[in-house]
Design a protein around this motif. Structure first.
Motif, PDB file in Angstrom:
ATOM      1  N   GLY A 136       0.818  -1.211   0.000  1.00 53.26           N
ATOM      2  CA  GLY A 136       0.000   0.000   0.000  1.00 53.26           C
ATOM      3  C   GLY A 136       0.847   1.254   0.000  1.00 53.26           C
ATOM      4  N   LYS A 137       1.898   1.264   0.830  1.00 55.62           N
ATOM      5  CA  LYS A 137       2.788   2.424   0.901  1.00 55.62           C
ATOM      6  C   LYS A 137       3.522   2.625  -0.423  1.00 55.62           C
ATOM      7  CE  LYS A 137       3.684   1.957   5.877  1.00 55.62           C
ATOM      8  NZ  LYS A 137       4.714   1.620   6.895  1.00 55.62           N
ATOM      9  N   THR A 138       3.971   1.516  -1.015  1.00 51.96           N
ATOM     10  CA  THR A 138       4.711   1.613  -2.273  1.00 51.96           C
ATOM     11  C   THR A 138       3.838   2.153  -3.397  1.00 51.96           C
ATOM     12  OG1 THR A 138       6.146  -0.228  -1.631  1.00 51.96           O
ATOM     13  CG2 THR A 138       6.033   0.314  -3.976  1.00 51.96           C
ATOM     14  N   ILE A 139       2.619   1.625  -3.524  1.00 52.90           N
ATOM     15  CA  ILE A 139       1.703   2.092  -4.567  1.00 52.90           C
ATOM     16  C   ILE A 139       1.422   3.579  -4.391  1.00 52.90           C
ATOM     17  CG2 ILE A 139      -0.651   1.926  -5.466  1.00 52.90           C
ATOM     18  CD1 ILE A 139       1.150  -0.371  -6.325  1.00 52.90           C
ATOM     19  N   GLN A 140       1.171   3.998  -3.164  1.00 52.00           N
ATOM     20  CA  GLN A 140       0.856   5.404  -2.909  1.00 52.00           C
ATOM     21  C   GLN A 140       2.044   6.305  -3.234  1.00 52.00           C
ATOM     22  OE1 GLN A 140       0.292   7.115   1.219  1.00 52.00           O
ATOM     23  NE2 GLN A 140      -1.826   7.273   0.487  1.00 52.00           N
ATOM     24  N   ARG A 141       3.250   5.895  -2.839  1.00 53.70           N
ATOM     25  CA  ARG A 141       4.443   6.708  -3.113  1.00 53.70           C
ATOM     26  C   ARG A 141       4.701   6.830  -4.610  1.00 53.70           C
ATOM     27  NH1 ARG A 141       7.656   3.746   1.704  1.00 53.70           N
ATOM     28  NH2 ARG A 141       7.261   5.236   3.376  1.00 53.70           N
ATOM     29  N   LEU A 142       4.569   5.722  -5.332  1.00 56.99           N
ATOM     30  CA  LEU A 142       4.770   5.767  -6.773  1.00 56.99           C
ATOM     31  C   LEU A 142       3.719   6.648  -7.443  1.00 56.99           C
ATOM     32  CD1 LEU A 142       5.581   2.008  -7.427  1.00 56.99           C
ATOM     33  CD2 LEU A 142       7.149   3.920  -7.776  1.00 56.99           C
ATOM     34  N   ARG A 143       2.478   6.513  -7.016  1.00 57.82           N
ATOM     35  CA  ARG A 143       1.403   7.331  -7.607  1.00 57.82           C
ATOM     36  C   ARG A 143       1.678   8.821  -7.380  1.00 57.82           C
ATOM     37  NH1 ARG A 143      -3.110   9.577  -5.524  1.00 57.82           N
ATOM     38  NH2 ARG A 143      -3.021   8.432  -3.543  1.00 57.82           N
ATOM     39  N   LYS A 144       2.116   9.175  -6.176  1.00 55.97           N
ATOM     40  CA  LYS A 144       2.389  10.582  -5.876  1.00 55.97           C
ATOM     41  C   LYS A 144       3.627  11.078  -6.619  1.00 55.97           C
ATOM     42  CE  LYS A 144       0.046  10.836  -1.417  1.00 55.97           C
ATOM     43  NZ  LYS A 144       0.182  11.123   0.022  1.00 55.97           N
ATOM     44  N   ILE A 181      -6.203  -0.717  -1.411  1.00 55.48           N
ATOM     45  CA  ILE A 181      -4.827  -1.215  -1.369  1.00 55.48           C
ATOM     46  C   ILE A 181      -3.933  -0.235  -0.623  1.00 55.48           C
ATOM     47  CG2 ILE A 181      -2.779  -1.737  -2.777  1.00 55.48           C
ATOM     48  CD1 ILE A 181      -4.702  -2.752  -4.953  1.00 55.48           C
ATOM     49  N   GLU A 182      -4.070   1.059  -0.930  1.00 55.06           N
ATOM     50  CA  GLU A 182      -3.232   2.072  -0.288  1.00 55.06           C
ATOM     51  C   GLU A 182      -3.513   2.161   1.211  1.00 55.06           C
ATOM     52  OE1 GLU A 182      -3.415   5.827  -2.254  1.00 55.06           O
ATOM     53  OE2 GLU A 182      -2.396   5.107  -4.058  1.00 55.06           O
ATOM     54  N   ARG A 183      -4.747   1.861   1.613  1.00 55.38           N
ATOM     55  CA  ARG A 183      -5.107   1.901   3.030  1.00 55.38           C
ATOM     56  C   ARG A 183      -4.916   0.545   3.704  1.00 55.38           C
ATOM     57  NH1 ARG A 183      -9.838   4.361   1.025  1.00 55.38           N
ATOM     58  NH2 ARG A 183     -11.047   2.577   1.784  1.00 55.38           N
ATOM     59  N   ASN A 184      -4.347  -0.411   2.941  1.00 64.37           N
ATOM     60  CA  ASN A 184      -4.073  -1.753   3.467  1.00 64.37           C
ATOM     61  C   ASN A 184      -5.331  -2.454   3.949  1.00 64.37           C
ATOM     62  OD1 ASN A 184      -1.299  -1.148   3.095  1.00 64.37           O
ATOM     63  ND2 ASN A 184      -1.280  -0.096   5.065  1.00 64.37           N
ATOM     64  N   GLU A 185      -6.417  -2.275   3.210  1.00 63.81           N
ATOM     65  CA  GLU A 185      -7.691  -2.896   3.572  1.00 63.81           C
ATOM     66  C   GLU A 185      -7.993  -4.132   2.729  1.00 63.81           C
ATOM     67  OE1 GLU A 185      -9.909   1.254   5.012  1.00 63.81           O
ATOM     68  OE2 GLU A 185     -10.571   0.202   3.209  1.00 63.81           O
ATOM     69  N   THR A 186      -7.091  -4.463   1.806  1.00 65.92           N
ATOM     70  CA  THR A 186      -7.307  -5.635   0.958  1.00 65.92           C
ATOM     71  C   THR A 186      -5.972  -6.185   0.491  1.00 65.92           C
ATOM     72  OG1 THR A 186      -8.453  -6.465  -1.006  1.00 65.92           O
ATOM     73  CG2 THR A 186      -7.445  -4.288  -1.188  1.00 65.92           C
TER      74      THR A 186
END
Length: 209
Positions: A28-36, A59-64
């Motif tokens: 989740g952290k990786t996806i969010q960082r790449l998106r930003k 995914i970014e909130r680690n809910e799935t």
């Protein structure tokens, strides 16, 4: 009962579950960082990847825990290897090398200014830096970053001009311009020669009050 687990089995099950949670958290952290890093909204990433906006948000909130197919589509949209997206270790090597081919490139609307994302992905929320290459006449128009952010542009070749809120300043090789970037700002390549520069963006999260 047949479905009862022995103590070792329960321990193994906990290890698997904890491993999945770690993977989900890092993912989740990786996806969010790449998106930003690409300045993409959830909607834009959803459109480019074919993954629903609601799923990306979860995914970014680690809910799935997404399927490999979903991770692959996101990695393709973010132009990064699936191995990097799936990386879970917090212990990065002391020396990390990225090849030119693996450096993501952003291109201005006119196609004449290119930004190589050379900054560390883990700092993207508060510190970003780019390698700038501009053809003569090239112009990069940027939307405002979060309030309080500052941009630093160090010219290494040619001449670049920066315009912020009606104020314009030029810099040649060896000179640096610093300016607030929490309002619309434009970088232009002035003259008949290509220009190069290093751009560093210090987000509000890194600015001490």
């Amino acid at each position: 009962m047949d479905n009862q687990l022995t103590t070792p089995e329960r321990g193994r099950q906990r290890e698997i579950l904890n491993g999945a949670q770690v993977l989900s958290g890092q993912l989740g952290k990786t996806i969010q960082r790449l998106r930003k890093a690409y300045n993409l909204s959830l909607s834009e990433l959803a459109e480019q990847s074919g993954v629903a906006k609601s799923i990306i948000s979860q995914i970014e909130r680690n809910e799935t825990n997404p399927t490999l197919a979903t991770i692959w589509r996101l990695s393709q949209a973010l132009d990064v290897s699936i191995e990097r997206v799936l990386a879970t270790s917090d212990e990065e090597p002391f020396i990390e090398k990225t090849s030119r081919a693996d450096t993501p490139i952003l291109v201005s609307d006119d196609g004449k200014v290119r930004l190589g994302i050379v900054g560390w992905i883990k700092t993207v929320e508060w510190l970003q830096w780019y390698e700038v290459s501009a053809d003569p006449g090239g112009q990069l128009d940027s939307d405002p970053h979060q309030r309080g952010s500052v941009e630093s542009l160090t010219v290494t070749a040619g001449t670049l001009e920066v315009e912020v809120a009606g104020t314009t300043q030029r810099a040649r090789a060896g000179e640096t311009l610093r300016y607030r970037c929490d309002r619309p700002h434009t970088v232009r390549c002035i003259g008949s020669e290509p220009a190069k520069a290093i751009m560093v963006v210090i987000m509000k999260a890194a600015v001490m009050e």
